[in-house]
Design an enzyme around this catalytic site. Structure first.
Site, PDB file in Angstrom:
ATOM      1  N   ASP A  52       8.938  31.188 -31.538  1.00 30.20           N
ATOM      2  CA  ASP A  52       8.224  30.160 -32.300  1.00 30.20           C
ATOM      3  C   ASP A  52       6.873  30.641 -32.816  1.00 30.20           C
ATOM      4  OD1 ASP A  52      10.355  28.588 -31.873  1.00 30.20           O
ATOM      5  OD2 ASP A  52       9.253  26.877 -31.056  1.00 30.20           O
ATOM      6  N   ASN A  94      13.469  27.549 -35.541  1.00 28.35           N
ATOM      7  CA  ASN A  94      13.625  26.187 -35.016  1.00 28.35           C
ATOM      8  C   ASN A  94      12.298  25.710 -34.448  1.00 28.35           C
ATOM      9  OD1 ASN A  94      14.847  23.818 -34.356  1.00 28.35           O
ATOM     10  ND2 ASN A  94      16.108  24.637 -32.689  1.00 28.35           N
ATOM     11  N   ASP A 327       8.750  17.081 -22.711  1.00 24.54           N
ATOM     12  CA  ASP A 327       9.383  18.400 -22.538  1.00 24.54           C
ATOM     13  C   ASP A 327       9.588  18.716 -21.058  1.00 24.54           C
ATOM     14  OD1 ASP A 327       9.501  18.674 -25.202  1.00 24.54           O
ATOM     15  OD2 ASP A 327       7.852  20.101 -25.386  1.00 24.54           O
ATOM     16  N   GLU A 355      15.222  20.272 -30.023  1.00 24.13           N
ATOM     17  CA  GLU A 355      16.046  21.425 -30.367  1.00 24.13           C
ATOM     18  C   GLU A 355      17.520  21.059 -30.427  1.00 24.13           C
ATOM     19  OE1 GLU A 355      13.313  21.455 -28.859  1.00 24.13           O
ATOM     20  OE2 GLU A 355      12.258  23.375 -29.019  1.00 24.13           O
ATOM     21  N   HIS A 401      15.910  26.316 -25.303  1.00 24.28           N
ATOM     22  CA  HIS A 401      15.265  27.047 -24.205  1.00 24.28           C
ATOM     23  C   HIS A 401      15.099  26.204 -22.951  1.00 24.28           C
ATOM     24  CE1 HIS A 401      11.129  25.458 -25.760  1.00 24.28           C
ATOM     25  NE2 HIS A 401      12.108  24.787 -26.303  1.00 24.28           N
ATOM     26  N   ARG A 402      14.757  24.934 -23.135  1.00 25.63           N
ATOM     27  CA  ARG A 402      14.473  24.110 -21.947  1.00 25.63           C
ATOM     28  C   ARG A 402      15.737  23.775 -21.158  1.00 25.63           C
ATOM     29  NH1 ARG A 402       9.478  24.076 -22.054  1.00 25.63           N
ATOM     30  NH2 ARG A 402       8.351  23.868 -23.994  1.00 25.63           N
ATOM     31  N   LYS A 429      12.472  31.303 -27.244  1.00 22.19           N
ATOM     32  CA  LYS A 429      11.673  30.386 -28.062  1.00 22.19           C
ATOM     33  C   LYS A 429      10.258  30.236 -27.505  1.00 22.19           C
ATOM     34  CE  LYS A 429      12.535  26.116 -30.549  1.00 22.19           C
ATOM     35  NZ  LYS A 429      11.226  25.543 -30.750  1.00 22.19           N
TER      36      LYS A 429
END
Ligand SMILES: Nc1ncnc2c1ncn2[C@@H]1O[C@H](COP(=O)(O)OP(=O)(O)OP(=O)(O)O)[C@@H](O)[C@H]1O
Ligand SMILES: Nc1ccn([C@H]2C[C@H](O)[C@@H](COP(=O)(O)O)O2)c(=O)n1
Length: 669
Positions: A52, A94, A327, A355, A401-402, A429
Site C-alpha cells: 500500500d 487495493n 480493522d 478489502e 491481509h487481515r 499489503k
C-alpha cells in the site's frame, strides 16, 4: 515474505518474546501525501514498506516528487501545492489510503489524471467522495461503474470552486472520504475558510483523529465542531515539520496482543513485548488493548511499548461496539473462539466494503474451523469452539491481509489442529514479514519435517530444495555438513580415518559454519565450490562413517527444525535424525542414470569428468554409505520409495507434494 501457494501453521503451543512491528499504514500514507503537498524536504523515519505504501510512493514519483532513501529514512522534496506532471495514469492496487486521498488532492491540483486499482478496488465505493468534489466544481468521470474507481479527473480552476457553502460528505460508509477532503482542501483555503460538513453518523472517528493530528504536524490547524463540522482556516498552508517518525501499526499490534492474551507463556519468557507502539499512540486501533483487557488479557504499556500476558483463561466473552476499531476487531473474532461464551461484535458495517466483505469472509472461514457464527448487516456473533470440535481448515484469505493474519491465532487450538493459510503473501499489503515475526515468538510441540534420503546423485538436493521453496519451509542439506567436516579434516592435516575419529569429531562439533544466500562459509571463507568436488564427496563419506562425527553433528542438524517446517535431505534423515517425520521419501535412480546426471552436472560447470570413473566412484560411495556401522544409507521402514530414473525433476516434485498433501488433514473447500 512467504510467496507460497499456502502456508501450513502447525499446532502452536506457546508464545513469548519481543516483536518490533512495521510502521502504521494509515500514518505512512497520510504522511507521504502531506509531505508531497508541502514545500521543502520532509525526512520520514520508519515508514512502512508494503504494497500500500509502494503504490503511494510510485504515484508521487509519477507526479514529479523527488524521493530518496537513506537506510530507514525516506526524504521527499515536497511539490509545494503544485504537481510537476499534469497528466498521469496512476495504479493504486487495493490501497484505499492512497485511492481516496489522491482523488481529492489531484482534483484540486489541476491536471488530467486516471486512477485505477486491482479488481477489488473497483468494487470499493468512492461515490460519496466524488459527489462532494463534483459539488465543489471538480470534473470527475467514472471510467467503469458509477460510484466506483477507476476514475478520470480533469483540470479544475481552484478560483472557480464553490467554497461559499459547506462541502457535504457522507460519514457513514468510510471515514476515508472525510480524511481525503481534510488532507486536500487546505489547497483551496488560501483566501477563505473552507468548511466540511459530515452527513450521517461518522464512523471510525479515530482515523479522523489521526488525520487531524498529522495535519497539525504539517501546519494545518483544523477546527472541529463535534464530529459534524470541520473548518480549515483561511490562509492554511502545508509546512513540513522537517523530520517525522511513523509509529508502529496499532492494527498489526492486535495480532500480537491477541497472541499474548491466548497463548500459554513459554518457559523463561514473560508474555509478549511489542515495541514501536504504546500508550502515546495517535492510532485509534490502540484501543484494541481495552477490548483485549475486557477479554481477560493483562496489558501493561509505556509510551511506545506494550507488554501482554494471558490473564483470564478461557478468555471472557464480550459484547462490543467495534466502530472505533474496525480493522483490529477482526482479531477479536478469532479470539472469540477461545472465550467462555458467544462474543458479539457490533457496528462493523464498514467491514463489508473493505478489502473483501469481511463479515462474510470471517463467517465463512470461522465456520471451516468448526465454529458457530451468526452475522447481519453490521454485526457478527462468534461462539466459542470447545476442545474436540476443531477441524483442520484451509483458510481462504480473499486477498485480505487481515484475514490471513488474524486466522494465524487459530493455530493455538486445544485440539492441536494445524491451520493452512492460503495465499499468505496477501499480508504484503501492510506487514510483509508477519509470519516470520510470528514464528520468532511462538513455539510448536512438533515442527513438521519432510525427509528425502537416498544415494548420491539421485537428485535429493534438487528435489528437497524445490519442496522447501514450495512449502515455505527451511532446508537442510545434511551432506554439506559432512562435506565441510571432511574439508576441515584435510585443512587440519588429518586423514579422514578412524585413527583420528576423536579429533575430527571435535572439529565437527565446533565448525565455524554459516549459510548465507545459498553460499557456504567456513570461518568467513566461501567454501561452496570447494566442498562440491568428487574428492570432497569421498572425504565426506569417509568422515561420515565415524560414529563420533555423526554424534557431533546431530545437534546442529536438529537446530534446523524451526517453524514453519523443514525439508531435510541426506542419508539418515528419516532413519535417525528425524524419525518422527510425517513424510519420508527414499529417492533412488539407477547407477547409470545417476552417473550420467553427475557427468552432465560437472561438464556444465566446466569440470572435466569421465563417465565410467564417476559411476565407479558413486558406486563405491554408495557401498561405504550403505555398509557403515552407524546410520547406514537405507530407506526408513515407513519411507515412500521413489525411483526417478525416468521422471523429470518437476514430476518428482509433484509426486512428493502429492504425498505431502495426502499426509495433511486439510480439506480444501
Ligand atoms: N529427476 C531428475 N531427472 C533428471 N535429472 C535430475 C533429476 N533430479 C536431479 N537431477 C539432476 O541430477 C544432478 C544431481 O542432483 P542433486 O545434486 O540434486 O543430487 P543429490 O542426490 O543431492 O546428490 P549428492 O548426494 O551427491 O549431493 C543435478 O544436475 C540435477 O539437476
Ligand atoms: N545425512 C547424511 C548426509 C550425508 N552423509 C555423508 C555421506 C555422503 O556420501 C556424504 C556427502 O553427502 P552428499 O552431499 O553427497 O549428499 O556425506 C551422511 O552420512 N549422512
Amino acid at each position: 515474505m512467504y510467496a507460497t501457494e499456502f502456508l501450513d501453521l502447525p499446532a502452536l503451543a506457546g508464545a513469548g518474546g519481543t516483536v518490533r512491528l512495521p510502521g502504521s499504514k494509515s500514518i505512512s500514507n497520510r504522511v507521504l501525501l502531506l509531505a508531497a503537498l508541502a514545500s521543502g524536504t520532509t525526512e520520514i523515519h520508519d515508514l512502512l514498506d508494503s504494497d500500500d505504501t509502494r503504490v503511494m510512493l510510485e504515484s508521487l514519483a509519477q507526479l514529479g516528487c523527488t524521493l530518496s532513501r537513506d537506510g530507514a529514512v525516506l526524504r521527499i522534496e515536497g511539490l509545494g501545492g503544485q504537481v510537476k506532471q499534469r497528466q498521469a495514469d496512476l495504479f493504486l492496487g487495493n490501497a484505499g489510503t492512497a485511492m481516496r486521498p489522491l482523488t481529492a488532492a489531484l482534483a484540486l491540483l489541476g491536471g488530467d489524471f486516471q486512477l485505477r486499482g486491482v479488481p477489488r478496488m473497483h468494487e470499493r465505493p468512492i461515490g460519496d467522495l466524488v459527489d462532494a468534489l463534483v459539488q465543489l466544481g471538480c470534473p470527475i468521470d467514472y471510467l467503469g461503474n458509477p460510484g466506483y474507481p477507476p476514475l478520470r479527473i480533469r483540470p479544475a480552476q481552484v478560483s472557480a470552486l464553490q467554497l461559499d457553502t459547506p462541502i457535504r460528505v457522507r460519514g457513514d460508509v468510510s471515514s476515508q472520504f472525510l480524511t481525503a477532503l481534510l488532507l486536500a482542501l487546505p489547497l483551496a483555503a488560501g483566501n477563505r475558510d473552507v468548511v466540511i460538513e459530515v452527513v450521517g453518523e461518522l464512523i471510525s472517528k479515530p482515523y479522523i483523529e489521526i488525520t487531524l493530528n498529522l495535519l497539525a504536524r504539517f501546519g494545518i490547524q483544523v477546527q472541529r465542531e463535534e464530529w459534524r463540522r470541520f473548518t480549515i482556516p483561511q490562509g492554511s498552508r502545508y509546512v513540513t515539520p522537517g523530520r517525522i517518525h511513523v509509529e508502529a501499526d496499532a492494527s498489526s499490534a492486535s495480532y500480537f496482543i491477541g497472541l499474548g492474551a491466548l497463548a500459554a507463556p513459554l518457559p523463561g519468557a514473560n508474555g509478549i513485548r511489542i515495541e514501536g507502539v504504546g500508550s502515546d499512540s495517535i492510532q485509534g486501533d490502540i484501543r484494541f488493548i481495552d477490548a483485549a483487557r475486557q477479554m481477560g488479557a493483562q496489558v501493561d504499556s509505556g509510551p511506545n511499548w506494550l507488554d501482554v500476558r494471558r490473564g483470564a483463561w478461557p478468555l471472557k466473552a464480550i459484547d462490543l461496539d467495534c466502530n472505533a476499531i474496525p480493522d483490529a476487531a477482526m482479531t477479536l473474532a478469532v479470539m472469540a473462539l477461545y472465550a467462555d461464551g458467544p462474543c458479539r461484535l457490533r457496528n462493523i458495517a464498514s467491514w463489508r466494503v473493505k478489502e473483501t466483505d469481511r463479515i462474510d469472509a470471517m463467517e465463512a472461514e470461522l465456520h471451516k474451523l468448526g465454529a458457530t457464527v451468526e452475522s447481519g448487516p453490521d454485526f457478527i456473533v462468534v461462539h466459542p469452539l470447545p476442545a474436540g470440535q476443531w477441524t483442520p481448515a484451509a483458510i481462504h484469505t480473499y486477498d485480505d491481509h487481515r484475514v490471513a493474519m488474524c486466522f494465524s491465532l487459530a493455530a493455538f487450538n486445544p485440539d492441536r489442529r494445524p491451520v493452512r493459510i492460503l495465499d499468505p503473501k496477501c499480508v504484503a499489503k501492510t506487514f510483509p514479514d508477519y509470519f516470520e515475526t510470528l514464528f520468532s515468538v511462538v513455539a510448536a510441540d512438533e515442527v513438521p519435517v519432510l525427509c528425502v534420503d537416498g544415494p548420491t546423485a539421485s537428485g535429493k538436493g534438487t528435489l528437497a530444495a524445490e519442496l522447501a521453496l514450495r512449502l515455505g519451509y527451511h532446508y537442510l542439506d545434511s551432506g554439506t555438513l559432512y562435506r565441510v567436516a571432511g574439508l576441515a579434516t584435510r585443512r587440519a592435516g588429518l586423514e579422514p580415518e578412524p585413527a583420528h575419529e576423536a579429533a575430527i569429531a571435535d572439529l565437527a562439533r565446533a565448525l565455524p559454519l554459516c549459510f548465507d544466500a545459498g553460499r557456504v562459509l567456513l570461518a568467513d571463507e566461501d567454501v561452496t565450490d570447494a566442498i562440491r568436488t568428487e574428492a570432497a564427496g569421498m572425504d565426506a563419506s569417509r568422515v561420515s562413517a565415524l560414529p563420533a562425527v555423526r554424534t557431533a553433528l546431530t545437534e546442529l542438524q536438529h537446530s534446523f527444525r524451526r517453524l514453519p517446517g523443514l525439508v531435510a535431505d541426506g542419508r539418515d534423515m528419516g532413519t535417525v535424525i528425524f524419525p518422527d517425520a510425517p513424510l519420508k521419501v527414499y529417492l533412488t535412480a539407477s547407477a547409470e542414470h545417476r552417473a550420467e546426471r553427475r557427468h552432465k552436472q560437472l561438464i556444465s560447470k566446466g569440470i572435466p569428468a569421465i563417465l565410467a570413473d564417476l559411476r565407479a566412484d558413486l558406486e563405491a560411495r554408495d557401498a561405504r554409505d550403505s555398509n557403515r556401522s552407524v546410520a547406514p544409507l537405507k530407506p526408513a521402514q515407513d519411507a515412500r520409495l521413489l525411483d526417478n530414473s525416468f521422471l523429470s525433476i518437476d514430476q518428482s516434485v509433484e509426486q512428493v507434494l502429492d504425498w505431502w498433501r495426502q499426509a495433511q488433514p486439510f480439506e480444501t473447500h
